[in-house]
Design a protein around this motif. Structure first.
Motif, PDB file in Angstrom:
ATOM      1  N   ILE A 159      26.866 -28.953  43.347  1.00 48.64           N
ATOM      2  CA  ILE A 159      27.379 -30.512  42.880  1.00 48.64           C
ATOM      3  C   ILE A 159      26.907 -30.581  41.297  1.00 48.64           C
ATOM      4  CG2 ILE A 159      26.730 -32.812  43.174  1.00 48.64           C
ATOM      5  CD1 ILE A 159      26.699 -32.298  46.357  1.00 48.64           C
ATOM      6  N   PRO A 160      27.817 -31.187  40.370  1.00 52.05           N
ATOM      7  CA  PRO A 160      27.518 -31.017  39.330  1.00 52.05           C
ATOM      8  C   PRO A 160      26.514 -32.318  38.745  1.00 52.05           C
ATOM      9  CG  PRO A 160      29.691 -31.938  39.442  1.00 52.05           C
ATOM     10  CD  PRO A 160      29.187 -31.840  40.744  1.00 52.05           C
ATOM     11  N   VAL A 161      26.117 -33.114  39.561  1.00 48.76           N
ATOM     12  CA  VAL A 161      25.176 -34.208  38.931  1.00 48.76           C
ATOM     13  C   VAL A 161      24.118 -34.177  39.868  1.00 48.76           C
ATOM     14  CG1 VAL A 161      26.986 -35.570  37.937  1.00 48.76           C
ATOM     15  CG2 VAL A 161      26.618 -35.851  40.575  1.00 48.76           C
ATOM     16  N   PHE A 162      23.049 -34.919  39.683  1.00 54.85           N
ATOM     17  CA  PHE A 162      21.873 -35.181  40.356  1.00 54.85           C
ATOM     18  C   PHE A 162      21.491 -36.489  40.794  1.00 54.85           C
ATOM     19  CE2 PHE A 162      17.225 -33.937  41.433  1.00 54.85           C
ATOM     20  CZ  PHE A 162      17.453 -33.109  42.421  1.00 54.85           C
ATOM     21  N   GLU A 204      20.984 -45.145  39.724  1.00 49.26           N
ATOM     22  CA  GLU A 204      21.384 -44.002  39.068  1.00 49.26           C
ATOM     23  C   GLU A 204      21.757 -42.850  39.991  1.00 49.26           C
ATOM     24  OE1 GLU A 204      17.247 -41.964  37.849  1.00 49.26           O
ATOM     25  OE2 GLU A 204      17.184 -43.856  37.552  1.00 49.26           O
ATOM     26  N   SER A 205      21.357 -43.169  41.290  1.00 47.55           N
ATOM     27  CA  SER A 205      21.645 -42.099  42.290  1.00 47.55           C
ATOM     28  C   SER A 205      23.043 -42.312  42.925  1.00 47.55           C
ATOM     29  CB  SER A 205      20.644 -42.074  43.369  1.00 47.55           C
ATOM     30  OG  SER A 205      19.315 -42.106  43.172  1.00 47.55           O
ATOM     31  N   THR A 206      23.731 -43.190  42.651  1.00 50.47           N
ATOM     32  CA  THR A 206      25.012 -43.343  43.338  1.00 50.47           C
ATOM     33  C   THR A 206      26.150 -42.398  43.066  1.00 50.47           C
ATOM     34  OG1 THR A 206      24.514 -45.888  42.909  1.00 50.47           O
ATOM     35  CG2 THR A 206      26.879 -45.134  43.283  1.00 50.47           C
ATOM     36  N   HIS A 207      26.171 -41.876  41.829  1.00 55.73           N
ATOM     37  CA  HIS A 207      27.190 -41.000  41.513  1.00 55.73           C
ATOM     38  C   HIS A 207      26.876 -39.577  42.478  1.00 55.73           C
ATOM     39  CE1 HIS A 207      29.461 -38.440  38.220  1.00 55.73           C
ATOM     40  NE2 HIS A 207      30.213 -38.735  39.455  1.00 55.73           N
ATOM     41  N   GLU A 302      28.310 -35.165  19.639  1.00 55.58           N
ATOM     42  CA  GLU A 302      27.397 -35.683  20.709  1.00 55.58           C
ATOM     43  C   GLU A 302      27.716 -36.922  21.326  1.00 55.58           C
ATOM     44  OE1 GLU A 302      22.535 -35.841  21.420  1.00 55.58           O
ATOM     45  OE2 GLU A 302      23.334 -35.028  19.436  1.00 55.58           O
ATOM     46  N   PHE A 303      28.036 -37.922  20.433  1.00 49.39           N
ATOM     47  CA  PHE A 303      28.088 -39.352  21.014  1.00 49.39           C
ATOM     48  C   PHE A 303      29.743 -39.917  21.116  1.00 49.39           C
ATOM     49  CE2 PHE A 303      24.313 -38.894  18.326  1.00 49.39           C
ATOM     50  CZ  PHE A 303      23.298 -39.152  19.345  1.00 49.39           C
ATOM     51  N   LYS A 304      30.439 -38.480  21.335  1.00 47.92           N
ATOM     52  CA  LYS A 304      31.999 -39.038  21.293  1.00 47.92           C
ATOM     53  C   LYS A 304      32.541 -39.381  22.450  1.00 47.92           C
ATOM     54  CE  LYS A 304      36.297 -36.403  20.679  1.00 47.92           C
ATOM     55  NZ  LYS A 304      36.952 -35.006  20.304  1.00 47.92           N
ATOM     56  N   TYR A 305      31.450 -39.375  23.696  1.00 49.52           N
ATOM     57  CA  TYR A 305      32.040 -39.860  25.216  1.00 49.52           C
ATOM     58  C   TYR A 305      31.187 -41.216  25.303  1.00 49.52           C
ATOM     59  CZ  TYR A 305      33.778 -35.430  24.320  1.00 49.52           C
ATOM     60  OH  TYR A 305      34.303 -34.030  23.962  1.00 49.52           O
ATOM     61  N   ASP A 306      31.679 -41.768  26.457  1.00 44.71           N
ATOM     62  CA  ASP A 306      31.161 -43.051  27.141  1.00 44.71           C
ATOM     63  C   ASP A 306      29.816 -42.778  27.740  1.00 44.71           C
ATOM     64  OD1 ASP A 306      32.195 -42.473  29.193  1.00 44.71           O
ATOM     65  OD2 ASP A 306      33.002 -44.272  29.748  1.00 44.71           O
ATOM     66  N   PHE A 307      29.290 -41.691  27.817  1.00 44.99           N
ATOM     67  CA  PHE A 307      28.237 -41.122  28.655  1.00 44.99           C
ATOM     68  C   PHE A 307      27.486 -40.009  27.716  1.00 44.99           C
ATOM     69  CE2 PHE A 307      31.752 -38.294  29.489  1.00 44.99           C
ATOM     70  CZ  PHE A 307      31.345 -37.237  29.097  1.00 44.99           C
ATOM     71  N   ASP A 308      26.158 -40.413  28.164  1.00 45.09           N
ATOM     72  CA  ASP A 308      25.169 -39.403  27.316  1.00 45.09           C
ATOM     73  C   ASP A 308      25.078 -38.002  27.889  1.00 45.09           C
ATOM     74  OD1 ASP A 308      22.795 -38.339  26.067  1.00 45.09           O
ATOM     75  OD2 ASP A 308      22.053 -40.288  25.745  1.00 45.09           O
ATOM     76  N   LEU A 309      25.214 -36.932  27.017  1.00 46.65           N
ATOM     77  CA  LEU A 309      25.396 -35.738  27.458  1.00 46.65           C
ATOM     78  C   LEU A 309      23.847 -35.315  27.895  1.00 46.65           C
ATOM     79  CD1 LEU A 309      27.226 -33.873  24.450  1.00 46.65           C
ATOM     80  CD2 LEU A 309      28.230 -34.418  26.818  1.00 46.65           C
ATOM     81  N   LEU A 310      23.088 -36.013  27.882  1.00 45.48           N
ATOM     82  CA  LEU A 310      21.658 -35.544  28.419  1.00 45.48           C
ATOM     83  C   LEU A 310      21.427 -36.541  29.531  1.00 45.48           C
ATOM     84  CD1 LEU A 310      19.556 -35.872  25.248  1.00 45.48           C
ATOM     85  CD2 LEU A 310      20.679 -33.980  25.842  1.00 45.48           C
ATOM     86  N   ASP A 311      22.188 -36.901  30.285  1.00 44.46           N
ATOM     87  CA  ASP A 311      22.076 -37.934  31.364  1.00 44.46           C
ATOM     88  C   ASP A 311      22.761 -36.803  32.487  1.00 44.46           C
ATOM     89  OD1 ASP A 311      22.342 -39.384  33.766  1.00 44.46           O
ATOM     90  OD2 ASP A 311      23.365 -40.828  32.519  1.00 44.46           O
ATOM     91  N   ALA A 312      21.719 -36.342  33.518  1.00 44.89           N
ATOM     92  CA  ALA A 312      22.072 -35.579  34.631  1.00 44.89           C
ATOM     93  C   ALA A 312      22.739 -36.042  35.679  1.00 44.89           C
ATOM     94  CB  ALA A 312      20.890 -34.724  35.053  1.00 44.89           C
ATOM     95  N   THR A 313      23.073 -37.213  35.784  1.00 43.17           N
ATOM     96  CA  THR A 313      24.040 -37.892  36.702  1.00 43.17           C
ATOM     97  C   THR A 313      25.314 -38.386  36.170  1.00 43.17           C
ATOM     98  OG1 THR A 313      23.442 -40.308  35.820  1.00 43.17           O
ATOM     99  CG2 THR A 313      21.754 -39.276  37.365  1.00 43.17           C
ATOM    100  N   LYS A 314      25.614 -37.493  35.128  1.00 41.46           N
ATOM    101  CA  LYS A 314      27.063 -37.460  34.619  1.00 41.46           C
ATOM    102  C   LYS A 314      27.644 -36.326  34.565  1.00 41.46           C
ATOM    103  CE  LYS A 314      26.422 -42.308  33.571  1.00 41.46           C
ATOM    104  NZ  LYS A 314      25.051 -42.283  33.963  1.00 41.46           N
TER     105      LYS A 314
END
Length: 731
Positions: A159-162, A204-207, A302-314
């Motif tokens: 699963i690609p998120v956590f 934050e666990s919802t995804h 790095e900031f091109k998208y509406d989510f943070d690349l450092l966020d493991a729930t995305k």
């Protein structure tokens, strides 16, 4: 340094057999050998302990008894806190070409002539070593690459998120999902109050929960399961330029699932289902294959998208950054010893090679500590890296000292650096000689327990996930929520989680509410628990790109179809039509399908023409959930016998209920009718036609066996025929 010393630091040659050759030194074969003690003393008798008289007490001087019993008493080591139940295999990885040199200097990713040996361990997460394989859970997909530059570990999941964004919450997550502390129940299941209490209070666990409730959490096999590195890492090229990267494994057989009813029954009928499937496939030469792909994001984006690349729930939706295939992994050899290899292999996301580096993902940063720490707990020694399965094929030279079970015999007086006594060896390696250099990154800020506001969006991607599923996948997800939350005793927890689901999609929440006995709690979702602080990153990210849906997250859209290594059960009793069976069997096997003859009892079954077939599985030892399709050949006597057997009727009805291809001809159509195969069109029993409808293949007595087999094979390629779920099927 003297010239002779310079020649010692030669490059290491690694090929796909390098690890196997290294392990050969540690293998022991008992064939043709005398039994000995651990000291090499040959044993004369091992069935009776040494006693004072044949009815007297055992004597303390019986060193063989003491050694034998003591060894048994100390053979176990602590199991992993998570990922305790696992299965492993050896293989190799080979890049397709050298195109990644633009982004990374990692040699094993950029030289298409190199086959790098690997060891892969698949695992469940929550259950103990003795739990069942087919529980609803995320799966570990950890790969150790034995490269010429050292070991690299890609510690992935299917699963690609956590569940969480920050590693500090990991102990809470694990405590919540594990069996409850007062009664040690339930085993290997998230369907209980403590888990959902925690999850309902952690938006934050919802995804992750959406993925966990989907069919991804009950894979058909490890061979049909994708893997994801979860975190954003960095590639570093020769010039020192960094690129953000996400790593993906894609099963070349495609990603396919069980259905929940199958998963539960398999847990009882064969709790080793995934382990056995992987082992058997490799033994038969049906080697599992996975394609490694990357998503590359330039640092300036790095900031091109509406989510943070450092966020493991995305995730990074593939519509925004397409996958780039870079190489293939083949698993072609089973371990020689489960404990020595699969149980003792130790992974760590901090095992890196030049060209790959970590990022500031706060969950990844936590794992960099935890994985090393937990191995020390399991092995009671820092020297676990010297266990054969963990040893690099690259040379190891350092000044690490003693400790429990130190294997390497270090020569010389100098065990420190710098030194002159040892001629300054082992030397420091410059970057151009393979020395690892961390990516230079400017880091500044105040000490603070907080996260960027850019992490504080917990519902956009779960909504995207829901919007990306087919109707069948949505139905399965809702049904899974009914099961999981239906096991939660406290109504307030169910209600709180439902409020979080309402933020994902009101229709989804309404469907879940209908099955768990609570009303729609609009506007009562939980507040985020993190301390989120607005900063420059969050201001940029809030204006970034997004997509409303991402079809690539669906297992059904653009599904990989195929027949390789699929399993078909042929049900027979005495009186079956031999020629038809053999024609269909040969056609299936020619398509790479594995065929098993199933009957009420084992032994030989005699056809209507007197020919014999050996039964491979009996009704009591198998079930439809162990096969991808079912075939009932013609033969009135055989079919009539099966129509009087509840197990045979259930076999057909259950396969139909699970939306698998089922096929029969002639008199066998009567059995389908008795097994409540409804909502599909059948061929006229007396005709020469073959009818294929929603994965049900029927043929009249005069139909062409080749046409019948071809239509059956086409139905098997599709894996499941979900439209049938709308039919009412007692099973």
């Amino acid at each position: 340094m003297e010239e002779k010393d310079k020649h010692k630091a030669k490059p290491t040659h690694v090929d796909e057999n390098s690890k196997n050759k290294q392990l050969e030194h540690f293998r022991s074969d008992n064939d043709g050998q005398y039994m000995t003690t651990d000291q090499g003393l040959r044993i004369n008798h091992t069935d009776d302990s040494l006693k004072a008289g044949q009815r007297g007490p055992t004597l303390m001087e019986d060193f063989h008894f003491r050694e034998k019993m003591t060894h048994l008493d100390h053979e176990s080591i602590p199991e992993r806190v998570v990922h305790a139940r696992g299965s492993g295999a050896h293989g190799y990885f080979q890049p397709y070409d050298s195109s990644l040199k633009e982004f990374t200097k990692a040699k094993f990713l950029t030289d298409p002539t190199k086959k790098t040996p690997v060891f892969v361990r698949f695992s469940t997460v929550a259950g103990s070593r003795g739990s069942a394989d087919t529980v609803r859970d995320a799966r570990g997909f950890a790969t150790k690459f034995y490269t010429e530059e050292g070991n690299y570990d890609l510690v992935a999941n299917n699963i690609p998120v956590f569940f969480i964004q920050d590693g500090i919450k990991f102990p809470d997550l694990v405590h919540a999902v594990k069996p409850e502390p007062d009664n040690e129940m339930p085993q290997a299941s998230a369907a209980h109050d403590t888990f959902w209490d925690f999850i309902s209070l952690m938006p934050e666990s919802t995804h992750m929960i959406m993925w966990l409730l989907s069919d991804r959490a009950i894979p058909r096999s490890f061979r049909m399961m994708d893997g994801f590195g979860v975190h954003t890492f960095r590639f570093i090229n020769e010039a020192g330029k960094a690129t953000f990267v996400k790593l993906h494994w894609r099963a070349l057989l495609g990603a396919h699932s069980l259905v929940w009813d199958e998963a539960q029954k398999l847990a009882g009928k064969d709790p080793d289902w995934h382990r056995r499937d992987l082992w058997d496939a490799i033994e038969k030469g049906d080697y599992p294959e996975y394609e490694l792909s990357v998503q590359l994001v330039p640092e300036e984006d790095e900031f091109k998208y509406d989510f943070d690349l450092l966020d493991a729930t995305k995730i990074i939706p593939e519509e925004l950054v397409p996958l780039r295939p870079v190489g293939k992994m083949v698993l072609n050899r089973n371990p020689d010893n489960f404990f020595a290899e699969t149980e003792q292999v130790a992974f760590h996301p901090g095992n890196l090679v030049p060209g790959i580096d970590v990022t500031n993902d706060p969950l990844l940063q936590g794992r960099l500590f935890s994985y090393l720490d937990t191995q020390i707990n399991r092995f009671s020694s820092i020297n676990f890296t010297e266990v054969p399965i963990n040893r690099p094929v690259a040379p190891v030279h350092n000044h690490h000292g003693a400790g429990f079970m130190k294997m390497t015999i270090g020569k010389g007086k100098a065990n420190y650096w710098p030194n002159s006594i040892g001629s300054g060896c082992p030397m420091m390696a410059p970057e151009n000689m393979g020395g690892y250099v961390h990516h230079m990154e400017k880091v500044e800020g105040h000490k603070i327990r907080a996260r960027s506001e850019s992490f504080n969006d917990h519902y956009s991607q779960p909504t995207m996930f829901w919007n990306s599923l087919t109707e069948a996948e949505k139905d399965h997800l809702v049904s899974a929520a009914h099961f999981e939350l239906g096991k939660v005793e406290r109504k307030e927890i169910r209600k709180r989680q439902l409020a979080n689901f309402y933020r994902v999609d009101p229709q989804f929440a309404a469907l879940v509410a209908a099955g768990i006995g609570v009303e729609m709690p609009i506007g009562q979702d939980s507040e985020p628990t993190g301390n989120f602080v607005e900063d420059a990153a969050s201001q940029k990210i809030s204006k970034g790109k997004s997509v409303p849906s991402s079809p690539s997250v669906s297992m059904e859209i653009d599904k990989v179809e195929g027949t390789k290594s699929r399993r078909v059960a042929i049900l027979i009793e005495d009186g079956f039509e031999y020629n038809e069976v053999m024609q269909v069997k040969e056609a299936l096997e020619a398509a790479g399908i594995q065929v098993t003859i199933v009957s009420k009892i084992q032994g030989k079954r005699i056809s209507s023409g007197g020919q014999e077939l050996e039964v491979e599985k009996s009704h009591i030892t198998t079930g439809s959930m162990m096969f991808d399709a079912v075939y009932i050949p013609d033969g009135e006597k055989s079919v009539r016998k099966m129509m009087g057997l509840g197990d045979a009727l259930h076999f057909v009805a259950e396969a139909f209920k699970h939306c698998k291809p089922i096929a029969t001809s002639g008199f066998g159509i009567n059995m389908f009718e008795k097994a409540f195969v409804v909502g599909v069109n059948f061929a006229d029993k007396a005709s020469g036609k073959v009818v294929s409808h929603n994965g049900v293949i029927t043929a009249g007595v005069d139909a062409d066996a080749g046409d019948f087999a071809n239509k059956f094979i086409e139905a098997i390629k599709k894996h499941r025929h979900w439209d049938r779920e709308k039919s009412m099927t007692p099973a």
